[in-house]
Design a protein around this motif. Structure first.
Motif, mmCIF file in Angstrom:
data_model
loop_
_atom_site.group_PDB
_atom_site.id
_atom_site.type_symbol
_atom_site.label_atom_id
_atom_site.label_comp_id
_atom_site.label_asym_id
_atom_site.label_seq_id
_atom_site.Cartn_x
_atom_site.Cartn_y
_atom_site.Cartn_z
ATOM 1 N N LEU A 164 0.841 -1.414 -0.077
ATOM 2 C CA LEU A 164 -0.091 -0.015 -0.092
ATOM 3 C C LEU A 164 0.764 1.451 0.082
ATOM 4 C CD1 LEU A 164 -2.548 -1.043 2.669
ATOM 5 C CD2 LEU A 164 -3.119 -0.555 0.037
ATOM 6 N N THR A 165 1.877 1.464 0.937
ATOM 7 C CA THR A 165 2.951 2.557 0.900
ATOM 8 C C THR A 165 3.593 2.510 -0.484
ATOM 9 O OG1 THR A 165 4.377 1.226 1.981
ATOM 10 C CG2 THR A 165 2.930 2.501 3.429
ATOM 11 N N ASN A 166 3.814 1.483 -1.020
ATOM 12 C CA ASN A 166 4.628 1.542 -2.440
ATOM 13 C C ASN A 166 3.950 2.100 -3.373
ATOM 14 O OD1 ASN A 166 6.948 0.290 -3.821
ATOM 15 N ND2 ASN A 166 5.506 -0.869 -4.959
ATOM 16 N N LEU A 167 2.495 2.245 -3.404
ATOM 17 C CA LEU A 167 1.718 3.182 -4.412
ATOM 18 C C LEU A 167 2.029 4.654 -4.445
ATOM 19 C CD1 LEU A 167 -1.693 1.443 -3.628
ATOM 20 C CD2 LEU A 167 -0.206 1.114 -5.441
ATOM 21 N N TYR A 168 2.436 5.154 -3.300
ATOM 22 C CA TYR A 168 2.994 6.452 -3.477
ATOM 23 C C TYR A 168 4.614 6.812 -3.303
ATOM 24 C CZ TYR A 168 2.775 6.552 1.934
ATOM 25 O OH TYR A 168 2.901 6.038 3.061
ATOM 26 N N THR A 169 5.358 5.598 -3.338
ATOM 27 C CA THR A 169 6.813 5.638 -3.347
ATOM 28 C C THR A 169 7.563 5.679 -4.888
ATOM 29 O OG1 THR A 169 6.897 4.251 -1.185
ATOM 30 C CG2 THR A 169 8.830 4.537 -2.697
ATOM 31 N N PRO A 170 8.186 6.662 -5.294
ATOM 32 C CA PRO A 170 8.573 6.693 -6.509
ATOM 33 C C PRO A 170 9.200 5.469 -6.902
ATOM 34 C CG PRO A 170 8.942 8.743 -5.551
ATOM 35 C CD PRO A 170 8.511 8.001 -4.477
ATOM 36 N N ILE A 171 9.167 4.837 -8.319
ATOM 37 C CA ILE A 171 10.109 3.949 -8.824
ATOM 38 C C ILE A 171 11.446 4.581 -8.681
ATOM 39 C CG2 ILE A 171 8.293 2.847 -10.018
ATOM 40 C CD1 ILE A 171 9.759 3.943 -12.629
ATOM 41 N N PRO A 172 12.464 3.281 -8.475
ATOM 42 C CA PRO A 172 14.000 3.567 -8.221
ATOM 43 C C PRO A 172 14.640 4.635 -9.211
ATOM 44 C CG PRO A 172 13.607 1.296 -7.979
ATOM 45 C CD PRO A 172 12.252 1.687 -8.425
ATOM 46 N N SER A 173 13.935 4.544 -10.627
ATOM 47 C CA SER A 173 14.568 5.511 -11.435
ATOM 48 C C SER A 173 14.351 6.932 -11.294
ATOM 49 C CB SER A 173 14.238 5.098 -12.961
ATOM 50 O OG SER A 173 12.977 4.934 -13.375
ATOM 51 N N VAL A 174 12.677 6.998 -11.160
ATOM 52 C CA VAL A 174 12.352 8.413 -10.713
ATOM 53 C C VAL A 174 13.019 8.967 -9.492
ATOM 54 C CG1 VAL A 174 10.327 9.678 -10.102
ATOM 55 C CG2 VAL A 174 10.301 7.842 -12.084
ATOM 56 N N LEU A 175 13.121 8.144 -8.289
ATOM 57 C CA LEU A 175 13.502 8.503 -7.374
ATOM 58 C C LEU A 175 15.252 9.139 -7.106
ATOM 59 C CD1 LEU A 175 12.872 7.497 -3.747
ATOM 60 C CD2 LEU A 175 15.299 7.530 -4.505
ATOM 61 N N ASN A 176 15.842 8.114 -8.021
ATOM 62 C CA ASN A 176 17.363 8.463 -8.091
ATOM 63 C C ASN A 176 17.294 9.823 -8.713
ATOM 64 O OD1 ASN A 176 19.792 6.283 -7.883
ATOM 65 N ND2 ASN A 176 17.785 5.674 -7.298
ATOM 66 N N GLU A 177 16.708 10.083 -9.813
ATOM 67 C CA GLU A 177 16.734 11.356 -10.639
ATOM 68 C C GLU A 177 16.394 12.471 -9.787
ATOM 69 O OE1 GLU A 177 14.314 13.353 -14.687
ATOM 70 O OE2 GLU A 177 14.157 11.194 -14.364
ATOM 71 N N ASN A 178 15.197 12.215 -8.919
ATOM 72 C CA ASN A 178 14.732 13.456 -7.834
ATOM 73 C C ASN A 178 15.857 13.933 -7.034
ATOM 74 O OD1 ASN A 178 12.359 13.586 -9.295
ATOM 75 N ND2 ASN A 178 10.785 12.247 -7.609
ATOM 76 N N PHE A 179 16.570 12.774 -6.685
ATOM 77 C CA PHE A 179 17.804 12.694 -5.642
ATOM 78 C C PHE A 179 18.690 13.766 -6.131
ATOM 79 C CE2 PHE A 179 21.603 11.764 -3.559
ATOM 80 C CZ PHE A 179 21.267 11.810 -2.114
ATOM 81 N N TRP A 180 19.212 13.442 -7.369
ATOM 82 C CA TRP A 180 20.353 14.007 -7.830
ATOM 83 C C TRP A 180 19.855 15.361 -8.294
ATOM 84 C CZ3 TRP A 180 24.458 12.371 -5.922
ATOM 85 C CH2 TRP A 180 24.770 11.137 -5.665
ATOM 86 N N ASP A 181 18.727 15.620 -8.611
ATOM 87 C CA ASP A 181 18.175 16.923 -9.193
ATOM 88 C C ASP A 181 18.272 17.757 -7.892
ATOM 89 O OD1 ASP A 181 17.599 16.545 -11.894
ATOM 90 O OD2 ASP A 181 15.673 16.124 -11.473
ATOM 91 N N ASN A 182 17.860 17.394 -6.729
ATOM 92 C CA ASN A 182 17.873 17.970 -5.437
ATOM 93 C C ASN A 182 19.472 18.206 -5.127
ATOM 94 O OD1 ASN A 182 15.359 18.749 -3.733
ATOM 95 N ND2 ASN A 182 15.057 16.475 -4.692
ATOM 96 N N TYR A 183 20.211 17.268 -5.298
ATOM 97 C CA TYR A 183 21.586 17.370 -4.967
ATOM 98 C C TYR A 183 22.350 18.654 -5.780
ATOM 99 C CZ TYR A 183 26.371 15.863 -3.715
ATOM 100 O OH TYR A 183 27.776 15.896 -3.199
ATOM 101 N N LYS A 184 21.824 18.854 -7.024
ATOM 102 C CA LYS A 184 22.440 20.138 -7.648
ATOM 103 C C LYS A 184 22.153 21.374 -6.713
ATOM 104 C CE LYS A 184 21.463 18.242 -12.325
ATOM 105 N NZ LYS A 184 20.756 18.005 -13.278
ATOM 106 N N ARG A 185 21.136 21.277 -6.049
ATOM 107 C CA ARG A 185 20.912 22.561 -5.167
ATOM 108 C C ARG A 185 21.788 22.494 -3.766
ATOM 109 N NH1 ARG A 185 15.367 21.313 -3.610
ATOM 110 N NH2 ARG A 185 15.779 23.047 -1.933
ATOM 111 N N SER A 186 21.794 21.260 -3.501
ATOM 112 C CA SER A 186 22.781 20.967 -2.162
ATOM 113 C C SER A 186 22.644 19.752 -1.608
ATOM 114 C CB SER A 186 22.460 22.021 -0.928
ATOM 115 O OG SER A 186 21.372 21.724 -0.389
ATOM 116 N N PRO A 187 23.784 18.947 -0.951
ATOM 117 C CA PRO A 187 23.683 17.682 -0.729
ATOM 118 C C PRO A 187 22.511 17.685 0.309
ATOM 119 C CG PRO A 187 25.928 18.467 -0.735
ATOM 120 C CD PRO A 187 25.076 19.731 -1.103
#
Length: 495
Positions: free
Chosen positions: A83-106
């Protein structure tokens, strides 16, 4: 709010997270949830409109009532994660979001991942709150005590089911990257909503995740993508410094790579880190020393019960080379006068527990804790391990977290220490026999009252932990131990 369809309500909550589904997906999402929990008993009185996890808990109860799952810990956990997986991004999307945020700051990147890991209950926030934590003042500073109540016990139904299952080597262990999205079984972990950030450390592919049962702020794990054993070598020091360069607000450290002095999982190379300043990091300096060729490195032995060298420099290369020199010298070092032996019968005994961080001056610090895993007839569990007189409180290995001054104590102590308090107050009690000598000493040394008994017992537990750390120190803090430590330091000039 009155009666509402909880399935439809949950679908709207999932869409509101903006992590996975959109409004156009509503009907599809509702049908996915119906499939998981059934279509009966879904109209309920509900006043917790914005609580994802409370809604999930109720949906699990509906699924049990509808016969979609039987009531066992494994089944409840698996459905919760579906059920909680329904609102958890798939790995590729989550990694993309993480590194997009990293461009702002670690920090922006880690805060994004940390927040998501709590939101989907991968980090078991409610269970972690059950832990008992407090500090105890000692001659080494305030030590941190945690009685670990967060990890659930095995469900007898799941144990019985697991006995009927064939063992599998997939995943090879609970740290492997293959656990990402793994549905599990009663013999293994459930990791359906688990996500791993992929990153390069020292040119190799590693993973970054948070610990489900965190012992401190943003407790995280860095794991080798390959299932290879723990090892401490020159590459380890480079890896740790790479990580704190990548995440400058975190410390990171490795358990030792030998039994007795190592952590609980030696089969998979991994490190632990997070956003916490441990008591060891606040320790004063016992003495400084200088080694030819490393004039740019500040070198100190800390006033700490375990034998710790702290190296500080702006140069990662100097720190890596100096740490490797210390590791090599320690791995072959012997001093029978203080029971230090590098090997016996061809079995290696020496290794290091290393920890890295950046200080306020943006310099790198490496803490090198000297470890020795010998056993003897007097100390069959380990010469530099909790001695028998303290094992009623702490018998387990002194791993990375304990080395730094935070005790992780077994859950049994919650109930057992209540019985100790009753004994001290001369009340009817069921004190365990292995606590009796300790409790009697406490009674002899204190004026016990109802008002102070808990504080006194807490402090005495902290004193036991201090003594355990002193047991684990290879060079004791007395005159003989200090001379022996200097003797080892002097060997570093013969490189």
């Amino acid at each position: 709010m009155g009666k509402l369809n909880l399935v439809e309500h949950y679908a709207r909550l999932v869409i509101a997270t903006k992590n996975t589904y959109k409004n156009l997906d509503y009907t599809y999402l509702v049908n996915q949830i119906y499939y998981l929990i059934g279509q009966d008993n879904v109209y309920v009185d509900w006043n917790k409109s914005n609580s994802l996890l409370e809604t999930v808990d109720y949906l699990v109860q509906i699924a049990i009532k509808n016969g979609k799952i039987s009531d066992s810990f494994f089944n409840r956990e698996q459905l919760e994660e579906k059920l909680t997986n329904l609102y958890t991004p798939i790995p590729s999307v989550l990694n993309e979001n993480f590194w997009d945020n990293y461009k702002r700051s670690p920090t922006a990147a880690t805060e994004y991942f940390f927040k998501l890991s709590k939101l989907n209950n991968y980090i078991k926030t409610d269970q972690i709150k059950k832990n008992i934590s407090y500090q105890v003042q000692t001659s080494y500073g305030d030590l941190e005590i945690t009685i670990n109540l967060s990890k659930p016990e095995k469900d007898p139904k799941d144990i019985a089911k697991a006995a009927l299952l064939k063992t599998s080597d997939y995943p090879k262990c609970n740290l492997c990257v293959q656990t990402e999205g793994y549905y599990g079984n009663p013999n293994s972990v459930v990791r359906i909503n688990h996500r791993i950030i992929n990153l390069l450390i020292n040119g190799q592919l590693w993973g970054f995740q948070y610990s489900p049962y965190a012992y401190f702020e943003q407790h995280c794990i860095f794991l080798n993508h390959n299932h290879v054993p723990m090892v401490i070598n020159q590459e380890t020091f480079g890896n740790l410094l790479d990580i704190v360069t990548m995440f400058p607000t975190y410390f990171v450290g490795s358990n030792a790579d030998l039994p007795i002095v190592g952590g609980s999982i030696l089969s998979h190379e991994h490190y632990q880190g997070g956003k916490h300043e441990f008591p060891m990091m606040k320790a004063s300096t016992r003495f400084e020393f200088n080694i030819l060729g490393y004039e740019n490195v500040k070198s100190e032995v800390l006033n700490w019960p375990m034998s710790v060298i702290r190296l500080t420099s702006a140069s990662k290369v100097d720190l890596i080379n100096f740490s490797e020199l210390i590791r090599r010298k320690w791995n072959e070092y012997n001093d029978e006068s203080v029971d230090v032996r590098s090997e016996s019968n061809g079995i290696r005994h020496h290794t290091i527990t290393p920890i890295a961080k950046q200080n306020d001056n943006q310099e790198f610090e490496l803490y090198l804790v000297l470890r020795d895993n010998q056993v003897s007839s007097e100390f069959p569990d380990g010469i530099f391990h909790p001695h028998q007189e303290y094992q009623h409180i702490k018998k387990e290995n002194i791993g990375l977290i304990e080395v730094m001054g935070r005790a992780i104590l077994p859950a049994r102590l919650k109930a057992e220490l209540v019985e100790v308090e009753r004994y001290l107050l001369n009340q009817s009690n069921k004190i365990a026999n292995y606590h009796l000598d300790w409790a009697q000493k406490i009674k002899n040394n204190h004026n016990i009252t109802r008002e102070n008994v808990t504080r006194i017992v807490d402090n005495e537990v902290g004193t036991v932990f201090k003594n355990v750390l002193e047991n684990a120190g290879v060079f004791k803090l007395d005159k003989k131990g200090t001379q022996a430590f200097h003797k080892f330091i002097n060997t570093l000039n013969n490189n």
